[in-house]
Design an enzyme around this catalytic site. Structure first.
Site, PDB file in Angstrom:
ATOM      1  N   SER A   8      -9.237  28.813 -18.845  1.00 10.27           N
ATOM      2  CA  SER A   8      -8.477  28.544 -17.624  1.00 10.27           C
ATOM      3  C   SER A   8      -7.927  29.836 -17.007  1.00 10.27           C
ATOM      4  O   SER A   8      -7.060  30.501 -17.580  1.00 10.27           O
ATOM      5  CB  SER A   8      -7.328  27.576 -17.909  1.00 10.27           C
ATOM      6  OG  SER A   8      -6.631  27.367 -16.707  1.00 10.27           O
ATOM      7  N   HIS A  33     -12.639  28.113 -16.047  1.00 10.83           N
ATOM      8  CA  HIS A  33     -12.044  26.897 -15.490  1.00 10.83           C
ATOM      9  C   HIS A  33     -11.076  27.322 -14.391  1.00 10.83           C
ATOM     10  O   HIS A  33     -10.167  28.113 -14.625  1.00 10.83           O
ATOM     11  CB  HIS A  33     -11.333  26.147 -16.616  1.00 10.83           C
ATOM     12  CG  HIS A  33     -10.746  24.839 -16.219  1.00 10.83           C
ATOM     13  ND1 HIS A  33     -11.482  23.676 -16.164  1.00 10.83           N
ATOM     14  CD2 HIS A  33      -9.484  24.493 -15.872  1.00 10.83           C
ATOM     15  CE1 HIS A  33     -10.693  22.673 -15.802  1.00 10.83           C
ATOM     16  NE2 HIS A  33      -9.475  23.145 -15.610  1.00 10.83           N
ATOM     17  N   ASP A  35      -8.441  26.112 -11.649  1.00 11.96           N
ATOM     18  CA  ASP A  35      -7.545  25.003 -11.289  1.00 11.96           C
ATOM     19  C   ASP A  35      -7.042  25.134  -9.859  1.00 11.96           C
ATOM     20  O   ASP A  35      -6.241  26.021  -9.554  1.00 11.96           O
ATOM     21  CB  ASP A  35      -6.325  25.003 -12.222  1.00 11.96           C
ATOM     22  CG  ASP A  35      -6.659  24.521 -13.609  1.00 11.96           C
ATOM     23  OD1 ASP A  35      -7.254  23.445 -13.739  1.00 11.96           O
ATOM     24  OD2 ASP A  35      -6.309  25.228 -14.583  1.00 11.96           O
ATOM     25  N   MET A  37      -4.791  23.504  -6.983  1.00 13.60           N
ATOM     26  CA  MET A  37      -3.694  22.540  -6.799  1.00 13.60           C
ATOM     27  C   MET A  37      -3.137  22.683  -5.387  1.00 13.60           C
ATOM     28  O   MET A  37      -2.940  23.809  -4.906  1.00 13.60           O
ATOM     29  CB  MET A  37      -2.579  22.803  -7.811  1.00 13.60           C
ATOM     30  CG  MET A  37      -3.060  22.818  -9.250  1.00 13.60           C
ATOM     31  SD  MET A  37      -1.683  22.989 -10.396  1.00 13.60           S
ATOM     32  CE  MET A  37      -2.565  23.366 -11.918  1.00 13.60           C
ATOM     33  N   HIS A  66     -11.735  22.645 -11.072  1.00 10.57           N
ATOM     34  CA  HIS A  66     -10.935  21.424 -11.268  1.00 10.57           C
ATOM     35  C   HIS A  66     -10.041  21.225 -10.055  1.00 10.57           C
ATOM     36  O   HIS A  66      -9.051  21.934  -9.888  1.00 10.57           O
ATOM     37  CB  HIS A  66     -10.115  21.600 -12.564  1.00 10.57           C
ATOM     38  CG  HIS A  66      -9.231  20.460 -12.908  1.00 10.57           C
ATOM     39  ND1 HIS A  66      -8.264  20.540 -13.899  1.00 10.57           N
ATOM     40  CD2 HIS A  66      -9.153  19.192 -12.433  1.00 10.57           C
ATOM     41  CE1 HIS A  66      -7.640  19.386 -13.997  1.00 10.57           C
ATOM     42  NE2 HIS A  66      -8.157  18.552 -13.107  1.00 10.57           N
ATOM     43  N   MET A  68      -7.292  19.498  -8.186  1.00 11.19           N
ATOM     44  CA  MET A  68      -6.116  18.618  -8.257  1.00 11.19           C
ATOM     45  C   MET A  68      -5.548  18.558  -6.851  1.00 11.19           C
ATOM     46  O   MET A  68      -4.486  19.131  -6.550  1.00 11.19           O
ATOM     47  CB  MET A  68      -5.111  19.177  -9.277  1.00 11.19           C
ATOM     48  CG  MET A  68      -5.568  18.935 -10.716  1.00 11.19           C
ATOM     49  SD  MET A  68      -4.774  20.037 -11.895  1.00 11.19           S
ATOM     50  CE  MET A  68      -5.849  21.451 -11.759  1.00 11.19           C
ATOM     51  N   MET A 137      -7.623  14.487 -19.044  1.00 12.86           N
ATOM     52  CA  MET A 137      -6.440  15.357 -19.058  1.00 12.86           C
ATOM     53  C   MET A 137      -5.629  15.052 -20.323  1.00 12.86           C
ATOM     54  O   MET A 137      -5.280  13.905 -20.580  1.00 12.86           O
ATOM     55  CB  MET A 137      -5.569  15.127 -17.824  1.00 12.86           C
ATOM     56  CG  MET A 137      -6.137  15.670 -16.531  1.00 12.86           C
ATOM     57  SD  MET A 137      -6.580  17.420 -16.560  1.00 12.86           S
ATOM     58  CE  MET A 137      -4.992  18.204 -16.891  1.00 12.86           C
ATOM     59  N   ASP A 175      -8.546  18.955 -21.222  1.00  8.59           N
ATOM     60  CA  ASP A 175      -7.816  20.022 -20.530  1.00  8.59           C
ATOM     61  C   ASP A 175      -6.313  19.846 -20.737  1.00  8.59           C
ATOM     62  O   ASP A 175      -5.727  18.853 -20.301  1.00  8.59           O
ATOM     63  CB  ASP A 175      -8.181  19.933 -19.033  1.00  8.59           C
ATOM     64  CG  ASP A 175      -7.551  21.027 -18.192  1.00  8.59           C
ATOM     65  OD1 ASP A 175      -6.954  21.956 -18.751  1.00  8.59           O
ATOM     66  OD2 ASP A 175      -7.686  20.938 -16.947  1.00  8.59           O
TER      67      ASP A 175
HETATM   68  C1  DX5 Z   1      -3.170  21.953 -15.955  1.00  9.11           C
HETATM   69  C2  DX5 Z   1      -4.501  22.638 -15.785  1.00  9.11           C
HETATM   70  C3  DX5 Z   1      -5.041  23.257 -17.006  1.00  9.11           C
HETATM   71  C4  DX5 Z   1      -4.236  24.385 -17.602  1.00  9.11           C
HETATM   72  C5  DX5 Z   1      -4.506  24.422 -19.074  1.00  9.11           C
HETATM   73  O1  DX5 Z   1      -2.952  21.116 -14.871  1.00  9.11           O
HETATM   74  O2  DX5 Z   1      -5.483  21.707 -15.320  1.00  9.11           O
HETATM   75  O3  DX5 Z   1      -6.395  23.699 -16.810  1.00  9.11           O
HETATM   76  O4  DX5 Z   1      -4.540  25.636 -17.033  1.00  9.11           O
HETATM   77  O5  DX5 Z   1      -3.680  25.367 -19.627  1.00  9.11           O
HETATM   78  P1  DX5 Z   1      -3.202  25.338 -21.155  1.00  9.11           P
HETATM   79  O6  DX5 Z   1      -4.429  25.575 -21.996  1.00  9.11           O
HETATM   80  O7  DX5 Z   1      -2.223  26.445 -21.215  1.00  9.11           O
HETATM   81  O8  DX5 Z   1      -2.588  23.989 -21.417  1.00  9.11           O
HETATM   82 ZN    ZN Z   2      -7.617  22.204 -15.315  1.00 12.81          ZN
END
Ligand code: DX5
Ligand code: ZN
Length: 219
Positions: A8, A33, A35, A37, A66, A68, A137, A175
């Protein structure tokens, strides 16, 4: 064979992103990965298209995006053009699920559907034949560094059983809160792609942390 590791980028040092990506790639991770948001679907805002474009230029590694965000369908073309290899969107978003899967595949990208910890995994079943991956998740989406929610293991088991019964080859990604200990639990439940952020970035040696996850999840 061991589980694949999708690192990530959320946990990376953004001022040194190129160096961080090079470090991840040379530490043996299988994917990055990414993310995204929007501050509406989740209570956080991260990065988007311009950053993904730069990450794409920096490496040939698989980019696991990913989303969100509230209306992923609207942005599928843009994320595909920016270099995504896999696009995950949420079953809880406002976009039509079938149309969004079709849009992702029409762009030649792998399609993946995700569920929050409180959403029953059964909502993905009608789409399993079209999906390349399901993302379970294992924390509430929004932030890195949270603790793994053990109740999500049963969802992984149920999904794995259903995928085996149908006979499709959908990947199961998890994740949130993945480290060398929780990796064993999710692997035993049926996951084969593990997202990991803070565990990799806080490790003394990133390569050792990647190897530890891979060793612990070897069949
Ligand atoms: C949370 C993200 C994850 C996050 C995981 O909403 O989707 O991808 O970065 O991070 P760790 O491994 O620190 O939980
Ligand atoms: Zn994620």
């Amino acid at each position: 064979m061991s589980c694949k590791v999708s690192a990530s980028v959320l946990s990376a040092d953004m001022l040194n992103l190129k160096a961080e990506i090079d470090k991840l790639c040379s530490s043996g991770v299988d994917m990055l990965h990414f993310d995204v948001m929007d501050g509406v679907f989740v209570n956080n805002i991260t990065f988007g298209l311009p950053v993904l474009e730069q990450v794409r230029k920096a490496s040939d590694i698989t980019l696991d995006v990913h989303l969100m965000i509230t209306d992923p369908l609207k942005y599928i073309g843009a994320f595909a053009d920016a270099g995504a290899d896999i696009i995950t969107f949420h079953a809880e978003s406002e976009s039509n699920i079938s149309e969004t899967i079709k849009a992702i595949k029409d762009h030649g990208v792998k399609a993946s559907l995700s569920v929050r910890p409180s959403t029953p995994v059964e909502v993905v079943y009608p789409y399993l034949n079209e999906l390349d991956m399901v993302l379970i998740m294992t924390v509430e989406p929004g932030f890195g560094g949270q603790s793994f929610i053990p109740e999500t293991l049963e969802k992984i088991r149920l999904l794995k059983k259903t995928i085996s019964e149908i006979g499709c080859c959908t990947d199961i990604e998890v994740d949130g809160g993945i480290n060398d200990k929780t990796a064993v639990l999710v692997k035993e439940a049926g996951a084969n792609i593990l997202v990991s952020g803070s565990y990799l970035f806080t490790a003394e040696k990133m390569r050792d942390a990647v190897n530890k996850i891979k060793d612990e999840t070897r069949c």
